[in-house]
Scaffold this motif. Structure first.
Motif, PDB file in Angstrom:
ATOM      1  N   SER A  25       0.851  -1.191   0.000  1.00 26.52           N
ATOM      2  CA  SER A  25       0.000   0.000   0.000  1.00 26.52           C
ATOM      3  C   SER A  25       0.887   1.241   0.000  1.00 26.52           C
ATOM      4  O   SER A  25       2.084   1.175   0.233  1.00 26.52           O
ATOM      5  N   ILE A  28       1.842   3.774  -4.776  1.00 27.35           N
ATOM      6  CA  ILE A  28       2.133   2.752  -5.782  1.00 27.35           C
ATOM      7  C   ILE A  28       1.636   3.217  -7.132  1.00 27.35           C
ATOM      8  O   ILE A  28       0.445   3.427  -7.319  1.00 27.35           O
ATOM      9  N   ARG A  30       3.135   1.594 -10.070  1.00 28.83           N
ATOM     10  CA  ARG A  30       3.171   0.314 -10.777  1.00 28.83           C
ATOM     11  C   ARG A  30       4.002  -0.676  -9.962  1.00 28.83           C
ATOM     12  O   ARG A  30       5.135  -0.396  -9.618  1.00 28.83           O
ATOM     13  N   LEU A  31       3.394  -1.826  -9.662  1.00 30.05           N
ATOM     14  CA  LEU A  31       4.123  -2.910  -9.005  1.00 30.05           C
ATOM     15  C   LEU A  31       4.740  -3.796 -10.069  1.00 30.05           C
ATOM     16  O   LEU A  31       4.029  -4.258 -10.956  1.00 30.05           O
ATOM     17  N   ARG A  53       5.145  -9.227 -13.039  1.00 29.90           N
ATOM     18  CA  ARG A  53       3.806  -8.674 -13.154  1.00 29.90           C
ATOM     19  C   ARG A  53       2.945  -9.531 -14.088  1.00 29.90           C
ATOM     20  O   ARG A  53       1.745  -9.669 -13.881  1.00 29.90           O
ATOM     21  N   ARG A  71       0.078 -13.917  -7.286  1.00 34.34           N
ATOM     22  CA  ARG A  71      -0.177 -12.521  -6.974  1.00 34.34           C
ATOM     23  C   ARG A  71      -1.547 -12.114  -7.464  1.00 34.34           C
ATOM     24  O   ARG A  71      -2.071 -12.696  -8.432  1.00 34.34           O
ATOM     25  N   ASN A  73      -2.927  -8.652  -8.721  1.00 36.02           N
ATOM     26  CA  ASN A  73      -2.541  -7.277  -9.058  1.00 36.02           C
ATOM     27  C   ASN A  73      -3.600  -6.264  -8.627  1.00 36.02           C
ATOM     28  O   ASN A  73      -3.269  -5.124  -8.300  1.00 36.02           O
ATOM     29  N   ASN A  76      -2.803  -5.691  -5.073  1.00 37.72           N
ATOM     30  CA  ASN A  76      -1.393  -5.401  -4.772  1.00 37.72           C
ATOM     31  C   ASN A  76      -0.831  -6.370  -3.732  1.00 37.72           C
ATOM     32  O   ASN A  76      -0.124  -5.976  -2.798  1.00 37.72           O
ATOM     33  N   THR A  99       9.000  -1.521  -7.591  1.00 34.32           N
ATOM     34  CA  THR A  99       7.951  -0.633  -8.072  1.00 34.32           C
ATOM     35  C   THR A  99       8.542   0.411  -9.016  1.00 34.32           C
ATOM     36  O   THR A  99       9.751   0.649  -9.037  1.00 34.32           O
TER      37      THR A  99
END
Length: 120
Positions: A25, A28, A30-31, A53, A71, A73, A76, A99
């Motif tokens: 958190s 963010i 882009r992870l 990703r 994951r 997305n 997150n 990130t």
């Protein structure tokens, strides 16, 4: 800044299972890649599993076939499903994420760690 909150560690008997979660958190944009590392007492921190990703995964040889990284997305969040746990899996497990900020700079963050103990 990005905050990582890990959960799911604990004490489990050999052969048991645990599921770790790590929720990101904060600022963010882009992870990118997300992963799990572990560090046993007196040893270096090593990669356990990583996921891009797009969903491509990479595992340490010692956990292949037993651990699964995934994951979400939209949330997150990265997960580590650990099955057939062995005493040698005992360690502090750390979440790690890459990130990209709105300034297009790359950043890397670590979670606070969660203890996993495999013992009878």
């Amino acid at each position: 800044q990005v905050q990582l909150v890990e959960s799911g560690g604990g004490l489990v008997q050999p052969g048991g299972s645990l599921r770790l979660s790590c929720a990101a958190s904060g600022s963010i944009f882009r992870l990118n890649a997300m992963g799990w590392y572990r560090q046993a007492p007196g040893k270096q921190r090593d990669l356990v599993a990583a996921i891009t990703r797009g969903g491509s995964t990479n595992y340490a040889d010692s956990v292949k076939g037993r651990f699964t990284i995934s994951r979400d997305n939209a949330k997150n969040t990265v997960y580590l499903q650990m099955n057939s746990l062995k005493p040698e899996d005992t360690a502090v497990y750390y979440c790690n994420v890459d990130t990209t900020g709105r300034n297009n700079f790359k950043y890397n963050y670590w979670g606070q760690g969660t203890q996993v103990t495999v013992s009878s």
